[in-house]
Every structure is written in structure tokens, then in C-alpha cells.
Design an enzyme around this catalytic site. Structure first.
Site, mmCIF file in Angstrom:
data_model
loop_
_atom_site.group_PDB
_atom_site.id
_atom_site.type_symbol
_atom_site.label_atom_id
_atom_site.label_comp_id
_atom_site.label_asym_id
_atom_site.label_seq_id
_atom_site.Cartn_x
_atom_site.Cartn_y
_atom_site.Cartn_z
ATOM 1 N N ARG A 1 0.853 -0.716 -0.192
ATOM 2 C CA ARG A 1 -0.154 -0.167 -0.021
ATOM 3 C C ARG A 1 0.926 0.935 0.459
ATOM 4 O O ARG A 1 2.148 1.292 0.033
ATOM 5 C CB ARG A 1 -0.995 -0.102 1.272
ATOM 6 C CG ARG A 1 -0.734 -0.651 2.153
ATOM 7 C CD ARG A 1 0.223 0.181 3.172
ATOM 8 N NE ARG A 1 0.324 1.378 3.755
ATOM 9 C CZ ARG A 1 1.127 2.289 3.417
ATOM 10 N NH1 ARG A 1 2.360 2.157 3.793
ATOM 11 N NH2 ARG A 1 0.837 3.206 3.856
ATOM 12 N N ASP B 1 -2.255 10.635 -2.260
ATOM 13 C CA ASP B 1 -2.788 9.949 -3.210
ATOM 14 C C ASP B 1 -2.830 10.235 -4.509
ATOM 15 O O ASP B 1 -2.352 9.279 -5.536
ATOM 16 C CB ASP B 1 -3.379 9.152 -2.273
ATOM 17 C CG ASP B 1 -2.877 7.591 -1.369
ATOM 18 O OD1 ASP B 1 -3.279 8.574 -0.426
ATOM 19 O OD2 ASP B 1 -3.037 6.902 -1.684
ATOM 20 N N ALA C 1 0.626 5.182 -1.909
ATOM 21 C CA ALA C 1 0.332 5.638 -3.695
ATOM 22 C C ALA C 1 2.031 4.744 -4.681
ATOM 23 O O ALA C 1 1.773 4.280 -5.376
ATOM 24 C CB ALA C 1 0.405 6.866 -3.923
ATOM 25 N N GLN D 1 -2.265 2.872 9.936
ATOM 26 C CA GLN D 1 -1.319 2.374 9.080
ATOM 27 C C GLN D 1 -0.061 3.723 10.057
ATOM 28 O O GLN D 1 1.130 2.930 10.134
ATOM 29 C CB GLN D 1 -1.199 3.316 8.404
ATOM 30 C CG GLN D 1 -1.806 2.240 6.753
ATOM 31 C CD GLN D 1 -3.235 2.040 6.625
ATOM 32 O OE1 GLN D 1 -3.866 3.337 7.596
ATOM 33 N NE2 GLN D 1 -4.427 2.386 5.186
#
Ligand code: MRU
Length: 352
Positions: free
Chosen positions: A50, A243, A52, A202
Site C-alpha cells: 500500500r 495519493d 501510492a 497505518q
């Protein structure tokens, strides 16, 4: 242990992609082995990988694997390109918000189009070189982002960050955490407040893991504590990743980023977005066109396997939000720092 060297986010060996499985960090260290392009697409969908830039790099290697299997089946260059075009479309569907995914796929397909007259084996070699170049460029760009960003970081700074925009979210070094790392490498005393970043944590799971192993002073907080810390005067600046950044500077990042930017403006705290040019979507005039991924509701109703609410309650789980450019003090890129981002300044990055 040198976390980044000993446990890279991803690596490529014998035509196979190895991804550190970020779903299990920090409790379990395990690499997921991708031997097919659908393996890579699933790894992106399920968030084994994960962040970007990391998903863009993984997609590029996914296409090399696809091209390799076309070669093994004895397909022509033309058929190989057809196969990777279809595989690319599947990869792009895996997650909708981060533009780096489409950027990585499109760059690989452009390379294939330019080399469409080569024998299939030759094209495969070129594709492999291109994926490796995307990977290496990302790490190089992050170091440049770090260097430019470090100039904005005073000694003794208390920095707030959200989600994970570190080595784990990129080829290495990180974007927002690259800024932190570079400031530390310059000898500045830095302390980082880490938002835990619900629902998938995260911040708590990944950013804390990275900073701890790097020996960078850090304190984990709940997302709800950020405003209180700003009111107490404990935050000197905020730095996050992105992102997708629209042509006018509006930036999509992990859900909760927008709220932090509003709080930062109220408390007059600089709010920085660190991202490579591959995160800028020049086809989107502004952030309202950014597709926001909505994820499984159990991420909200449960903590890991444990339900924390009544069965049957409605839930809503957008994974990202959009921070308007007007709330961003600067965007930090590998080409330099864009203060008060606006369309003309961003366009100029691509001509310089
Ligand atoms: O859902 P995730 O974990 O992929 O979200 C990641 C982020 O929001 C990061 O801040 C962003 O991708 C930048 S990573 C350098």
C-alpha cells in the site's frame, strides 16, 4: 537491524516480486510472493502493499511478470502487448484513488508501444529494465524530496504525521518520512507525533515501526488527540504524503488529512504535503474529480477480528479525503518546494 536494508518493502528476484506483507506488520514479518500479475493485483487490493508510490512500482513489476508468462507461452510481441494492456487495466482497477498506479502502468505500456517492433524476448528485457528504473527513480526522488523538505524543518521541531508515507509506502526512504529522515540526517533534533490512523492503523502499525527502528524519537497518539496537541502549542509543523494531487494543488490523502489541515490553519501551523511528480494528476483540474475509495465496512465496525459495535449498525468507510490547495502551505517534490500551490506553479514543475 537496518530495517530498510534488511526488510525492504519490495524486491525483484528471478522474475518474481516479493512484497513485505504490510497487513501483518509489525507483529509478523512475512513476504508475499507474486508469480503472476493477478497475484500483484490481489496484493494491491488486499493492501499487502500500500502507499501510492509502492503500488505504482508493484504494478510495473506485475506487467513484467505478465510479459514473461506471454513469452513462456510462445506468444508474439504483438500478443504480449495485448496481454499486458489487459493486465494493466486490471491492475488499475485494484485501487482507485492513488494515481501512481495508473502512472506506473501507463509508463510501462508507453515503453511497450515504442518497442513494439522488437522480438518478444527483447521487449521483455526492456520492460524489466523500465520497472527497475521506476523503482530506483522513486527512491532517488524521495531523497530529493527529503532534502528540499528538510529546509522547512527547524531544529527541535515537533512534527505531526498521518498514515504512513515512509519507506513502506514507497520504493524506500519515504516522502513525508523522507523529510523527517533528511532533517535527522542533517543533525536536527526531531520528534514526531504519529497519528494512529484509524481504521487500518497505518500510523500505529507502520510509521511507528519505521521510526522506532530508525531510532527517531516518536510518540503515538490517537487521531482524536491531534487538535488538542495543536492547541497546546506542541506541534510545529505537519507533513503528510498524497495519493493524488490535482493540477491546482488539491491533494487526496488518507482519511483524516483534511481535518488536520483545517486544524492547522486555525492554529497557524504549517501544513506540508510531500509527494513525487508521479502523484500529480495533470488531467484533473481540481480535487472534486478525485475518486475516493470506499472500503469494507468491517474495517470500521471491527478492530482486527473483534466487533466493537452492535451488529446491524450502519457504517461508512471512505479511505481518503481531499485537502484543498488553499490549506496547504507547500507541496514538497523532487523538483523543489511549491509554496502556496496553484495551477501555474504546478504546471511549471513539468517544464523545468
Ligand atoms: O490506504 P493506504 O495505506 O494505501 O494510504 C496511504 C496514504 O494515504 C499515504 O499517505 C499516501 O499513499 C502517500 S505514500 C508516500
Amino acid at each position: 537491524m537496518n530495517r530498510e536494508k534488511d526488510l525492504p518493502t519490495l524486491y525483484w528476484k528471478n522474475h518474481t516480486l516479493y512484497l513485505i506483507d504490510q497487513r501483518y506488520l509489525p507483529g509478523r514479518i512475512e513476504y508475499r510472493i507474486c508469480r503472476s500479475c493477478p497475484d500483484v493485483a490481489d496484493s494491491i487490493k488486499e493492501m499487502t502493499v500500500r502507499g501510492a508510490p509502492a503500488i505504482g512500482i508493484s504494478a510495473a513489476f506485475g506487467l513484467v511478470i505478465e510479459a514473461g508468462s506471454a513469452l513462456k507461452s510462445g506468444l508474439s510481441t504483438e500478443k504480449m502487448i495485448e496481454k499486458i494492456t489487459l493486465a494493466g487495466a486490471e491492475l488499475i482497477k485494484a485501487r482507485p484513488t492513488a494515481v501512481n498506479l495508473a502512472w506506473g502502468v501507463e509508463r510501462m505500456l508507453r515503453l511497450a508501444a515504442v518497442n513494439s517492433k522488437l522480438p518478444a524476448q527483447e521487449l521483455l528485457n526492456r520492460l524489466e529494465e523500465e520497472a527497475l528504473a521506476i523503482y530506483e527513480e522513486d527512491v532517488r526522488n524521495n531523497r530529493l524530496i527529503g532534502r528540499f523538505g528538510a529546509e522547512l524543518v527547524p531544529d527541535q521541531a515537533n512534527i505531526l504525521t498521518h498514515c504512513n508515507a515512509g519507506a513502506l509506502a514507497t520504493g524506500g526512504y519515504g516522502t513525508a518520512l523522507g523529510v523527517v529522515r533528511a532533517a535527522c540526517e542533517e543533525g536536527k533534533q526531531i520528534h514526531v507525533y504519529i497519528d494512529e490512523t484509524r481504521p487500518l492503523l497505518q500510523g500505529a502499525r507502520l510509521t511507528a515501526f519505521e521510526l522506532y527502528h530508525e531510532g527517531i524519537a516518536a510518540t503515538l497518539i490517537t487521531d482524536n488527540a491531534a487538535g488538542y496537541l495543536m492547541a497546546l502549542g506542541k506541534i510545529d509543523l505537519i507533513v503528510v504524503g498524497a495519493d493524488r494531487i490535482a493540477a491546482n494543488g488539491d491533494a487526496a490523502n488518507k482519511i483524516g488529512t483534511y481535518g488536520l489541515a483545517v486544524l492547522a490553519r486555525y492554529h497557524q501551523i504549517p501544513f506540508y504535503v510531500a509527494a513525487p511528480l508521479s502523484t500529480i494528476d495533470r488531467d484533473l483540474a481540481c480535487g472534486s474529480g478525485i475518486v475516493i475509495e470506499e472500503r469494507c465496512l468491517t474495517e470500521v465496525t471491527h478492530l482486527e477480528q473483534c466487533r466493537v459495535t452492535v451488529a446491524g449498525i450502519k457504517a461508512f468507510n471512505p479511505a481518503f479525503d481531499v485537502t484543498p490547495a488553499g490549506l496547504i502551505s507547500a507541496i514538497i517534490t523532487e523538483k523543489g518546494v511549491i509554496r502556496q500551490p496553484a495551477a501555474e506553479k504546478i504546471a511549471a514543475l513539468f517544464t523545468a
